[in-house]
Design a protein around this motif. Structure first.
Motif, short mmCIF file in Angstrom:
data_model
loop_
_atom_site.label_atom_id
_atom_site.label_comp_id
_atom_site.label_asym_id
_atom_site.label_seq_id
_atom_site.Cartn_x
_atom_site.Cartn_y
_atom_site.Cartn_z
N ALA A 145 -37.79 -16.58 -59.54
CA ALA A 145 -37.85 -15.38 -58.92
C ALA A 145 -37.25 -14.11 -59.54
O ALA A 145 -37.48 -12.91 -59.14
CB ALA A 145 -36.89 -15.48 -57.42
N THR A 146 -36.76 -14.45 -60.87
CA THR A 146 -36.51 -13.19 -61.87
C THR A 146 -37.00 -13.52 -62.92
O THR A 146 -37.31 -14.57 -63.45
CB THR A 146 -34.97 -13.01 -61.97
OG1 THR A 146 -34.44 -14.40 -62.43
CG2 THR A 146 -34.39 -12.98 -60.52
N ARG A 147 -37.07 -12.39 -63.95
CA ARG A 147 -37.49 -12.74 -65.08
C ARG A 147 -36.57 -13.68 -66.12
O ARG A 147 -36.97 -14.52 -66.91
CB ARG A 147 -37.71 -11.51 -66.05
CG ARG A 147 -38.94 -10.62 -65.73
CD ARG A 147 -39.57 -9.93 -66.52
NE ARG A 147 -40.96 -9.09 -65.81
CZ ARG A 147 -41.97 -9.59 -65.92
NH1 ARG A 147 -42.32 -10.79 -66.25
NH2 ARG A 147 -43.01 -8.66 -65.17
N THR A 148 -35.19 -13.47 -65.79
CA THR A 148 -34.31 -14.52 -66.28
C THR A 148 -34.60 -15.90 -66.27
O THR A 148 -34.58 -16.64 -66.99
CB THR A 148 -33.13 -13.98 -65.86
OG1 THR A 148 -32.57 -12.82 -66.29
CG2 THR A 148 -31.98 -15.13 -66.31
N GLN A 149 -35.03 -16.33 -65.00
CA GLN A 149 -35.44 -17.67 -64.61
C GLN A 149 -36.81 -18.12 -65.57
O GLN A 149 -36.66 -18.98 -65.81
CB GLN A 149 -35.63 -17.63 -63.15
CG GLN A 149 -34.30 -17.83 -62.33
CD GLN A 149 -34.52 -17.89 -60.64
OE1 GLN A 149 -35.58 -17.33 -60.32
NE2 GLN A 149 -33.73 -18.40 -60.20
N LEU A 150 -37.53 -17.15 -65.62
CA LEU A 150 -38.90 -17.44 -66.27
C LEU A 150 -38.47 -17.54 -67.98
O LEU A 150 -38.98 -18.48 -68.70
CB LEU A 150 -39.69 -16.33 -66.19
CG LEU A 150 -41.26 -16.33 -66.67
CD1 LEU A 150 -42.03 -17.40 -66.04
CD2 LEU A 150 -42.13 -15.09 -66.41
N PHE A 151 -37.39 -16.84 -68.36
CA PHE A 151 -36.91 -16.97 -69.59
C PHE A 151 -36.42 -18.51 -69.97
O PHE A 151 -36.60 -18.99 -71.14
CB PHE A 151 -35.93 -15.72 -70.13
CG PHE A 151 -36.71 -14.40 -70.19
CD1 PHE A 151 -37.75 -14.31 -70.82
CD2 PHE A 151 -35.91 -13.43 -69.99
CE1 PHE A 151 -38.43 -12.89 -70.79
CE2 PHE A 151 -36.23 -12.06 -69.92
CZ PHE A 151 -37.50 -11.80 -70.15
N PHE A 152 -35.52 -18.78 -68.98
CA PHE A 152 -34.95 -20.23 -69.00
C PHE A 152 -36.02 -21.27 -69.19
O PHE A 152 -35.94 -22.16 -70.14
CB PHE A 152 -34.35 -20.55 -68.04
CG PHE A 152 -33.17 -21.91 -67.94
CD1 PHE A 152 -32.48 -21.82 -69.08
CD2 PHE A 152 -33.88 -23.10 -67.50
CE1 PHE A 152 -31.74 -23.22 -69.10
CE2 PHE A 152 -33.28 -24.00 -67.62
CZ PHE A 152 -32.09 -24.16 -68.36
N GLU A 153 -37.31 -21.08 -68.52
CA GLU A 153 -38.24 -21.93 -68.81
C GLU A 153 -38.84 -21.82 -70.22
O GLU A 153 -39.47 -22.83 -70.80
CB GLU A 153 -39.39 -21.93 -67.47
CG GLU A 153 -38.78 -22.33 -66.26
CD GLU A 153 -38.77 -23.84 -66.32
OE1 GLU A 153 -39.55 -24.58 -66.70
OE2 GLU A 153 -37.52 -24.33 -65.87
N GLU A 154 -39.17 -20.68 -70.53
CA GLU A 154 -39.83 -20.35 -71.93
C GLU A 154 -38.79 -21.02 -73.06
O GLU A 154 -39.22 -21.43 -74.09
CB GLU A 154 -39.73 -18.76 -72.00
CG GLU A 154 -40.70 -18.17 -71.46
CD GLU A 154 -40.84 -16.68 -72.01
OE1 GLU A 154 -39.97 -16.32 -72.84
OE2 GLU A 154 -41.46 -15.83 -71.19
N HIS A 160 -32.13 -22.29 -61.22
CA HIS A 160 -32.02 -21.63 -62.39
C HIS A 160 -31.07 -20.33 -62.42
O HIS A 160 -31.12 -19.70 -61.27
CB HIS A 160 -33.08 -21.12 -63.21
CG HIS A 160 -34.03 -22.40 -63.80
ND1 HIS A 160 -33.51 -23.95 -63.62
CD2 HIS A 160 -35.33 -22.63 -64.26
CE1 HIS A 160 -34.36 -24.70 -63.96
NE2 HIS A 160 -35.61 -23.80 -64.57
N ARG A 161 -30.18 -20.02 -63.11
CA ARG A 161 -29.38 -18.82 -63.14
C ARG A 161 -30.16 -17.54 -62.97
O ARG A 161 -31.46 -17.63 -63.92
CB ARG A 161 -28.50 -18.71 -64.19
CG ARG A 161 -27.46 -19.71 -64.56
CD ARG A 161 -26.68 -19.78 -65.39
NE ARG A 161 -25.58 -20.87 -65.33
CZ ARG A 161 -25.67 -22.07 -65.48
NH1 ARG A 161 -26.83 -22.53 -65.57
NH2 ARG A 161 -24.63 -22.65 -65.27
N ALA A 162 -30.08 -16.74 -62.30
CA ALA A 162 -31.00 -15.71 -62.03
C ALA A 162 -30.87 -14.26 -62.75
O ALA A 162 -31.61 -13.45 -62.69
CB ALA A 162 -30.80 -15.41 -60.58
N ASP A 163 -29.65 -14.13 -63.17
CA ASP A 163 -29.26 -12.94 -64.28
C ASP A 163 -29.01 -12.94 -65.72
O ASP A 163 -28.63 -14.04 -66.10
CB ASP A 163 -28.27 -11.98 -63.38
CG ASP A 163 -27.08 -12.60 -63.23
OD1 ASP A 163 -26.35 -12.54 -64.57
OD2 ASP A 163 -26.68 -13.49 -62.75
#
Length: 415
Positions: free
Chosen positions: A207-216, A315-318
């Protein structure tokens, strides 16, 4: 200063069987994006970052991916095989995560029914955990108090109370799939003397770019191939292949993660449970799960990664939370390496031989660890993890000294 998440249209994460008819679950978001775990014959066959306009188009993309590149199940996999072994599931919490109720509900809805659910309250004085679970009347659920802080202490309390031959662990911000316990149990019932099983962990939502970054950065997932790590053996009754042995093996995090793991209870107890100088709530912030996996392998046991055992994770969101998380991962990983250096001369020599490869894995932008990061990935998170690696050995030594002093000190209840 904290970075601010750019706008991101939330991306739904769904599981879909390619044998099923197309349904609304496959509808992409407004930007035409959807994350799909595709199963074929009950086995997780592909993870797809779908770009499509309609559910029908998304289904076509997923089916082609499975047909062309899908992972085939190991020979020992039988979809829906009944399982009977007793499993104790341990969830440790401070009672601060309101999604604990969702985790417990998911565990009570497991297809494998021979289970008990042990929620370890690591802050019993707050009263938060009993309040959160007040409406749950299922006799399979027990709350265990562990006032000594730290995830390892809490997990050890759950292990001590576990009444079944298998003990599984997940987190209070995770959602186990309905067949999670059954999938874990099937490995322990395979006929092999398996000591530890880990499984697939995917996001609940992005739901946030931070969650996307964690997957990256790699997320928790370890792929869709069923593999095992066993010294001196290359096959199992399950038909799994030998697991990957990377630059830092066996002193790395290849085996799995602590939000989706299970052990033979007696084998874990015999190895001392979890090191209380490691883990969240201790100065080292993590590493207790990696330490347990490595201990099983180095002790001659068998670790199996079984992707059919699926857990979804929030995942952490911020941004700030991600930076703290990455620092903790580096700190915990380096603490485990420090423990191995101190364990025996032979093991220390093995660690030193692997150290150059481990540094290459950490620092090289093209390594398996870093190659998934886009240009937008926050450098602050990357450097936080590296700072954690630098600090980890000294922090572990301090935590170990304090832990040993505490163990020698008489407890109030024993005085």
């Amino acid at each position: 200063m904290a970075a601010v998440n750019e706008d991101l249209t939330p991306i739904r994460c769904v599981t879909w069987a390619v044998e099923d008819a197309v349904d609304a679950a496959l509808q992409p978001n407004a930007d035409g994006r959807l994350f799909v775990l595709a199963t074929a014959g009950g086995w997780p066959a592909a993870v797809c970052d779908v770009r499509a306009a309609t559910a029908a188009e998304a289904a076509g993309i997923v089916r082609r991916a499975v047909a062309e590149e899908g992972v085939r199940p190991p020979s020992g996999f039988v979809a829906g095989r009944p399982t009977t072994v007793g499993v104790s599931v341990v969830v440790c919490t401070l009672g601060r995560e309101p999604r604990l109720t969702d985790t417990v509900a998911a565990l009570l809805a497991q297809t494998h029914t021979n289970i008990e659910i042990l929620v370890v309250d690591n802050d019993p004085g707050s009263g938060r955990v009993p309040a959160l679970l007040a409406g749950v009347g299922d006799p399979r659920l027990r709350i265990i108090d562990q006032p000594r802080r730290g995830l390892s202490a809490a997990r050890n309390a759950g292990l001590a109370e576990a009444g079944h031959p298998v003990v599984a662990f997940t987190d209070d911000d995770a959602l186990p799939d309905p067949g999670w316990v059954a999938a874990l149990a099937s490995v322990f019932e395979s006929g092999d003397q398996v000591d530890c099983v880990t499984g697939l962990v995917l996001p609940t939502e992005v739901a946030t770019r931070t969650q996307l970054f964690f997957e990256e950065a790699g997320g928790f997932a370890k792929g869709l191939r069923a593999v095992h790590w066993r010294r001196g053996g290359t096959t199992t009754a399950l038909g799994t292949q030998p697991g990957p042995e990377g630059l830092a093996f066996p002193f790395d995090a290849c085996y799995g993660s602590g939000n989706n793991m299970a052990f033979r209870a007696e084998a874990l107890r015999a190895r001392g449970g979890f090191d209380e100088a490691l883990g969240a709530g201790s100065p080292t912030r993590g590493g207790e799960d990696l330490d347990a996996f490595q201990t099983v392998y180095l002790d001659g046991g068998t670790v199996v990664y079984w992707p059919a055992a699926l857990v979804r994770h929030h995942h952490r969101a911020d941004h700030d939370a991600l930076v703290e998380q990455m620092y903790g991962y580096g700190l915990g990983m380096a603490a485990v390496v420090a423990k191995r250096l101190l364990s025996s001369p032979a093991t220390a020599a093995g660690v030193l031989r692997k150290l150059p490869g481990g540094l290459r894995l950490l620092l090289d932008s093209g390594s398996n660890k870093n190659k998934g990061k886009t240009a937008a990935f926050p450098a602050q998170a990357t450097w936080a993890e590296r700072r954690g690696y630098l600090a980890g050995p000294a922090v572990y030594l301090g935590a170990r000294i304090r832990q040993r002093r505490s163990a020698r000190r008489p407890r109030q209840e024993d005085a």
